[in-house]
Scaffold this active site. Structure first.
Site, mmCIF file in Angstrom:
data_model
loop_
_atom_site.group_PDB
_atom_site.id
_atom_site.type_symbol
_atom_site.label_atom_id
_atom_site.label_comp_id
_atom_site.label_asym_id
_atom_site.label_seq_id
_atom_site.Cartn_x
_atom_site.Cartn_y
_atom_site.Cartn_z
ATOM 1 C CB THR A 71 -0.813 0.086 1.089
ATOM 2 O OG1 THR A 71 -1.882 1.295 1.048
ATOM 3 C CG2 THR A 71 -0.190 -0.079 2.969
ATOM 4 C CD1 TRP B 147 -10.509 19.946 12.458
ATOM 5 C CD2 TRP B 147 -10.944 17.792 12.413
ATOM 6 N NE1 TRP B 147 -9.395 19.531 13.126
ATOM 7 C CE2 TRP B 147 -9.856 18.124 13.622
ATOM 8 C CE3 TRP B 147 -11.203 16.273 12.781
ATOM 9 C CZ2 TRP B 147 -8.587 17.530 14.086
ATOM 10 C CZ3 TRP B 147 -10.311 15.753 12.833
ATOM 11 C CH2 TRP B 147 -9.266 15.925 13.812
HETATM 12 P P1 AMP Z 1 -6.793 1.387 0.667
HETATM 13 O O1 AMP Z 1 -5.953 1.191 1.608
HETATM 14 O O2 AMP Z 1 -6.294 1.850 -0.905
HETATM 15 O O3 AMP Z 1 -8.128 0.610 0.126
HETATM 16 O O4 AMP Z 1 -7.333 2.719 1.012
HETATM 17 C C1 AMP Z 1 -7.581 2.700 1.734
HETATM 18 C C2 AMP Z 1 -8.676 3.866 1.958
HETATM 19 O O5 AMP Z 1 -9.438 4.383 1.502
HETATM 20 C C3 AMP Z 1 -9.792 3.891 3.842
HETATM 21 O O6 AMP Z 1 -8.757 4.024 4.330
HETATM 22 C C4 AMP Z 1 -10.501 5.385 3.631
HETATM 23 O O7 AMP Z 1 -9.325 6.595 3.675
HETATM 24 C C5 AMP Z 1 -10.410 5.188 1.262
HETATM 25 N N1 AMP Z 1 -12.358 4.731 2.017
HETATM 26 C C6 AMP Z 1 -11.913 3.051 1.713
HETATM 27 N N2 AMP Z 1 -13.467 3.055 1.908
HETATM 28 C C7 AMP Z 1 -13.731 4.027 1.809
HETATM 29 C C8 AMP Z 1 -15.630 4.553 2.529
HETATM 30 N N3 AMP Z 1 -15.996 3.927 1.593
HETATM 31 N N4 AMP Z 1 -15.358 5.967 2.150
HETATM 32 C C9 AMP Z 1 -14.823 6.621 2.992
HETATM 33 N N5 AMP Z 1 -13.204 6.801 2.115
HETATM 34 C C10 AMP Z 1 -13.318 5.378 1.862
#
Ligand code: AMP
Length: 549
Positions: free
Chosen positions: A188, A451
């Protein structure tokens, strides 16, 4: 506390939770159901089982005996599905390479994960050839060739994927082993530094698969799945194992359709031919697909789409609901395998609520999934009030969270401080413990001592009829600390000015939905919004473009 334990029978089998159990019974009910790859390959579950055994034999023939990492660098395909089973089932670790990273990052992940074999689509051979001199652990590459001849390369090619499978036996006796053995790993990317490796064990993948099955099937609510669904993932498999759904779809013996390299035309062709009923993707992919001119006349009613990776914008939810798409939000992250929450919209509410209320319900982030402990806490670690207004960080525990970052002890401790996995996401929680993500901590806009959620602002601006896509970031401001900046892509042939956008936000100020100072002064109309390797809005790049770090 005293606990009672009872000695097992001397021959009692302590059944380990292994990925092979997800595959084992998958040909018992509807074995003729197909696995489809573009317009090239179709076979049934009997064949899937044989091919998984063949691939396992290929690894044995290459002298691999378990405990090593085998990487896959491919588009979503039947090969990837086979690898998801054959690699961990032979005691190896599957590293799903994110081929959208930069070459330097790809090289970093290959060496850091200690890949010994890479299964690569021929399209990626030129890049791997360039990197090969700097490989530290890779010994062999299996190349999957489709229409092109085997590319010229100096890589240590072990053979062509289909040819190696053709030469291998379709019988393999998959051993039992410790369920805590690592099964999967991937990387990641954060805002700074090298990509970080997360890893998941057999036990975690099995429990996660059961949990997503229960979560999306056992209640009478929107977007429920069953084994008759036709599954067509629109998430790259390298992104958190396509959110675990290939394991689920296989366990439930669903028909599966893989689009390979994402091309709207091919995706549409497969859509028309196979009529998928279940997909998942980030919002930008759904947006791209449903707004493509060629899909306008297509009946998409009954298509269940799970959106994750980013918040589902209200405008998109509204547009796709009108087309009969049963869209819901789920939330998770690479570190969490990924499932943490989903929205729950009961069938009664689905029938009762008006379209706006449905949009509101479907675009929340949702409630904790089965077996997930989820809190929203302030900086001192105390739970925030359940008022849906006070923001705090989402912290979680569940059986399937990465137990650290591979070979990164400090970052691992930081992730797990206080015994809770810190998501880095800011959210509010309502009285029914449903959360709404406001932002990543680093993306939240701190203006006038408050915020402000960039996601909320994006959602409101996105409701303007001329807006196709919008991203909001905070930019420094002498008076307010930060002020929001909006980058907007307009729909083809539509016009709007900064004044129009501000006027559109005015009623939300009057209603108290947002404060006056949250209305962006700084608005840019742009051709396109930069995206990350998994198709999310890339705020880091937007900030860099505005010279804000
Ligand atoms: P990743 O590790 O690339 O899958 O990114 C994860 C991040 O995506 C999470 O920590 C959130 O910030 C964002 N994310 C994932 N799902 C959602 C959602 N349903 N709504 C808002 N943000 C999300």
């Amino acid at each position: 506390m005293n606990l009672r334990k009872i000695a097992p029978a001397s021959n009692a089998f302590a059944f380990p939770l292994l990925i092979k159990s997800l595959l084992n019974n998958s040909k018992l009910l509807e074995p003729e159901r197909e696995i489809v790859y573009r317009d090239r390959t179709r076979y049934n579950y009997f064949e899937l089982h044989k091919r998984v055994a063949k691939l396992a034999n290929v690894f044995k023939n290459l002298g691999l005996n378990g405990g090593e990492t085998i990487a896959v660098m491919d588009y979503d395909s039947h090969r990837y599905l086979e690898s998801f089973f054959a690699i961990p089932m032979t005691g190896h670790v599957i590293h799903t390479i994110n081929w959208r990273l930069s070459p330097t990052q790809i090289l970093y992940t290959i060496n850091h994960a200690e890949d010994v074999v890479i299964i690569a689509h021929a399209d990626f051979v030129p890049l791997l050839t360039q990197l090969a001199a700097q490989f530290t652990t890779v010994r062999q590459v299996i190349v999957a060739v489709e229409d092109t001849p085997m590319p010229d390369t100096t890589l240590p090619v072990a053979g062509e994927y289909e040819e190696l499978l053709a030469g291998a036996s379709d019988e393999y006796d998959f051993e039992d082993f410790d369920e805590d053995a690592v099964a999967t790993t991937f990387y990641t990317t954060g805002t700074t530094g090298n990509p970080k490796g997360v890893f998941f064990t057999h036990r975690q993948i099995v429990l996660h698969t059961l949990a997503i099955a229960i979560n999306f099937s056992s209640t009478a609510a929107a977007c429920r799945i069953n084994n008759a669904d036709v599954y067509m993932p629109l998430t790259p498999f390298f992104h958190v194992h396509a959110w675990g759904f290939p394991f689920l779809a296989t366990m439930l013996n669903m028909k599966q359709v893989f689009v390979g390299k994402f091309e709207p035309e091919m995706t549409l062709k497969l859509f028309m031919q196979h009529k998928p009923t279940l997909s998942h993707c980030v919002p930008t992919i759904l947006q791209m697909f449903v707004s493509h001119p060629a899909t306008q006349a297509v009946d998409m009613s009954g298509w269940k789409v799970i959106i994750g990776g980013s918040a589902l914008p209200k405008s998109l939810a509204k547009a796709v609901l009108q087309r009969g798409i049963d869209v819901v939000t789920a939330y998770g992250m690479s570190e969490t395998c990924p499932l943490l929450t989903t929205i729950y919209l009961s069938n009664q509410d689905k029938a009762r609520l008006d379209p706006d209320a449905q949009v509101a319900a479907r675009t929340r982030t949702g409630t904790a999934a089965v077996l997930v402990d989820l809190r929203v806490v302030d900086e001192a670690g105390n739970d925030v009030p359940l008022d849906d207004e006070t923001m705090g960080e989402v912290v979680v525990r569940a059986p399937w969270l990465t137990q650290g970052y591979f070979k990164e002890p400090e970052k691992s401790e930081e992730l797990w401080r206080g015994g809770w996995l810190h998501t880095g996401d800011v959210a509010t929680m309502d009285a029914r413990r449903s959360i709404k993500i406001a932002d990543r901590i680093k993306d939240v806009i701190k203006t006038g001592g408050e915020w402000v959620s960039s996601i909320d602002l994006e959602s409101l601006i996105g409701l303007h009829p001329a807006v196709q896509e919008v991203a909001v970031v905070g930019i420094p401001d002498a008076k307010w600390g930060e002020r929001p900046h909006a980058s907007i892509v307009l729909k083809a042939g539509q016009q709007a000015t900064i004044e129009h956008i501000k006027a559109h936000l005015e009623p939300f100020v009057e209603r108290g939905t947002i404060n006056k100072w949250t209305v962006p002064e700084s608005i840019a109309f742009v051709e396109a919004i930069p995206k990350t390797s998994v198709g999310k809005i890339d705020k880091k790049v937007i900030r860099a473009g505005l010279l804000v770090v």
